[in-house]
Design a protein around this motif. Structure first.
Motif, PDB file in Angstrom:
ATOM      1  N   ASP A 115       0.846  -1.191   0.000  1.00 13.47           N
ATOM      2  CA  ASP A 115       0.000   0.000   0.000  1.00 13.47           C
ATOM      3  C   ASP A 115       0.884   1.243   0.000  1.00 13.47           C
ATOM      4  N   ALA A 116       0.838   2.002  -1.085  1.00  8.78           N
ATOM      5  CA  ALA A 116       1.730   3.157  -1.236  1.00  8.78           C
ATOM      6  C   ALA A 116       1.177   4.435  -0.601  1.00  8.78           C
ATOM      7  N   VAL A 117      -0.061   4.422  -0.099  1.00  4.26           N
ATOM      8  CA  VAL A 117      -0.660   5.650   0.423  1.00  4.26           C
ATOM      9  C   VAL A 117       0.018   6.048   1.736  1.00  4.26           C
ATOM     10  N   THR A 118       0.063   7.339   1.984  1.00  2.00           N
ATOM     11  CA  THR A 118       0.628   7.860   3.235  1.00  2.00           C
ATOM     12  C   THR A 118      -0.439   8.488   4.113  1.00  2.00           C
ATOM     13  N   ASP A 119      -1.582   8.822   3.537  1.00  2.01           N
ATOM     14  CA  ASP A 119      -2.673   9.424   4.300  1.00  2.01           C
ATOM     15  C   ASP A 119      -3.306   8.375   5.216  1.00  2.01           C
ATOM     16  N   ALA A 120      -3.420   8.702   6.503  1.00  2.00           N
ATOM     17  CA  ALA A 120      -3.898   7.734   7.489  1.00  2.00           C
ATOM     18  C   ALA A 120      -5.336   7.316   7.225  1.00  2.00           C
ATOM     19  N   ASP A 121      -6.193   8.262   6.857  1.00  5.26           N
ATOM     20  CA  ASP A 121      -7.595   7.928   6.617  1.00  5.26           C
ATOM     21  C   ASP A 121      -7.741   7.004   5.413  1.00  5.26           C
ATOM     22  N   THR A 122      -6.966   7.263   4.370  1.00  7.53           N
ATOM     23  CA  THR A 122      -7.027   6.397   3.193  1.00  7.53           C
ATOM     24  C   THR A 122      -6.506   5.009   3.515  1.00  7.53           C
ATOM     25  N   ARG A 123      -5.443   4.936   4.301  1.00 12.36           N
ATOM     26  CA  ARG A 123      -4.916   3.638   4.713  1.00 12.36           C
ATOM     27  C   ARG A 123      -5.964   2.873   5.526  1.00 12.36           C
ATOM     28  N   ASP A 124      -6.659   3.578   6.401  1.00  9.95           N
ATOM     29  CA  ASP A 124      -7.731   2.938   7.174  1.00  9.95           C
ATOM     30  C   ASP A 124      -8.858   2.463   6.266  1.00  9.95           C
ATOM     31  N   ASP A 125      -9.155   3.225   5.227  1.00 13.35           N
ATOM     32  CA  ASP A 125     -10.181   2.806   4.264  1.00 13.35           C
ATOM     33  C   ASP A 125      -9.798   1.475   3.622  1.00 13.35           C
TER      34      ASP A 125
END
Length: 467
Positions: A313-323
């Protein structure tokens, strides 16, 4: 069939969902029934009898520990494993316990907790009775309970009713998108242009609001990840007498050694193995764990999800990672619901295909979902995950959830990743459907001899000599 996500993922303690979490919950239910009768204050003695698989592998699976814990008023989700072990040891030493946490009574495990290893109740392999008596020896209340897998418990009347209606342990609860098969689930996805995770999410909102649902699912992941982290740093020998050494910390160090001789491919495999083994070593030690969908298979889903969050998972945004975490777990839960509805996740009924096989199937579907697969590809991934675990026996050596159980989680996690990748290399079309493989698992489980279904009477448990 309207299951909640939290009937698939239950926070509890090790080493077994059916033999530890279930019996503790059964005793909790018995206490509540006594309280409803206003009879707790009259209890002077309590007797618990275990049958079938609960008796045959009960000591190795800590069923006696779970029963005493439940009698003390402890619940699987809230119990502190370390403090609880001290309380149970005190009961064994003094032969007295605080019944329900409110009334001290005499309790002698050797006579008040009986293991009927030569008897099995006709309704289910995991049966137990609990009975309370007053000072004159008269019965105040008696009930029979069955631990049906994944920590779920039904009493005798509930089990009979569930088999008449085909609703397992779940009462009728209206949800927006009800489904009872993978075919129905895929049809809903196509009709409403929704993902499997969307369907499960919207159904879950029948039980609590969005904020509570999101928080509870993330709490499940936090409990999984905490267990994984503890397992990666805890050294030593597992309890029970087999002298099994914890291997997860060494595996993890080896995988992290960038100057070592491992290629990148082997390093990834070792990471996944260390994650899965870490969780199930914690489970074997009686630590806090999440049924996924059982304790014996609790390492597969956290291992695959941890691998995805850390390395894919390349995302760094916490909310997106939680999604993404929610998408994985919701999809996996939806697949797990199909097994609970149409077969079983109890190793005492299905063998280990009902535990490792189901968790592999769930993890494969969850991983495919977060990797961008279509609903058809997710269904294919879940089918592949089970197809290559069909017929797996449950034969724990010494009745302990250690050998071969711990390593099987590593194998299940690796199979899940492979299943997701294979499914995504195609368009989702395939010969064997998920519904067909679930039915095959059910039939195979019924055909397996009982000695291969969590009794420790056959397989490795019978052929491996240990001291």
């Amino acid at each position: 069939m309207n299951y909640s996500v939290f009937e698939v993922f239950r926070i509890g303690i090790g080493p077994s969902s059916s033999h530890t979490v279930g019996p503790m919950s059964a005793v909790n239910t018995f206490l509540a029934e006594l309280e409803a009768k206003n009879a707790v204050q009259f209890v002077e003695r309590v007797a618990v009898e275990l049958y079938g698989s609960l008796a045959l592998t009960g000591v190795g699976h800590a069923t006696d520990f779970a029963v005493i814990s439940g009698l003390l008023g402890e619940t699987p989700e809230d119990a502190d494993p370390v403090a609880l072990s001290q309380r149970v040891a005190e009961v064994r030493r003094t032969k007295r316990l605080s019944f329900g946490g409110v009334r001290e009574i005499a309790f002698t495990p050797e006579t008040d907790l009986l293991f009927h290893r030569d008897r099995m109740l006709s309704e289910h392999p995991n049966g137990m009775t609990v009975e309370a008596f007053d000072k004159l020896g008269a019965s105040l209340h008696r009930n029979t309970y069955f631990s049906i897998g994944g920590g779920a418990v039904l009493d005798q009347a509930e089990l009979a009713a569930s088999r008449r209606t085909g609703n397992d342990e779940v009462p009728h609860r209206p949800v927006r998108y009800a489904f009872s098969s993978a075919q129905e689930l895929l049809a809903l996805c196509q009709r409403y242009n929704l993902s499997i995770a969307d369907i499960v999410w919207r159904n879950e909102l029948a039980y609590q609001d969005e904020a509570a649902t999101r928080a509870k699912i993330l709490k499940v992941w936090q409990a999984m990840n905490d267990c994984l982290q503890r397992g990666l740093i805890t050294e030593g020998i597992l309890p029970g007498g087999l002298r099994v050494k914890r291997r997860a910390p060494a595996l993890y160090r080896q995988a992290c050694d960038v100057d070592g001789k491992l290629t990148a491919d082997f390093r990834a495999m070792d990471m996944v193995s260390s994650f899965a083994i870490a969780v199930n070593e914690e489970n074997a030690a009686g630590g806090r764990v999440v049924t996924a969908p059982t304790n014996g298979s609790a390492g597969v889903i956290p291992a695959v999800l941890a691998y995805y969050t850390r390395y894919c998972d390349a995302v760094t945004d916490a909310d997106t990672r939680d999604d993404h975490i929610l998408t994985f777990l919701l999809t996996a839960a939806g697949i797990g619901m199909l097994y609970k509805k149409n077969a079983s996740i109890s190793a005492a009924e299905m063998g280990c295909q009902g535990e490792i096989g189901v968790s592999c199937s769930m993890a494969a579907g969850g991983l495919a979902a977060v990797m961008g697969a279509t609903a058809e590809q997710i269904e294919n991934a879940a089918e592949i995950g089970m197809e290559h675990n069909l017929g797996m026996t449950c034969d724990p050596i010494g009745g302990l959830v250690q050998v071969p159980c711990i390593e099987r989680n590593s194998m299940g996690a690796m199979k899940a990743i492979n299943a997701a990748r294979l499914a995504m290399m195609d368009d989702g079309g395939h010969l064997v459907s998920l519904d067909a493989v679930i039915e095959t698992m059910r039939q195979t489980g019924h055909d397996l001899q009982s000695k291969y279904k969590e009794t420790s009477l056959g397989g490795l448990a019978a052929t491996v000599v240990y001291c």
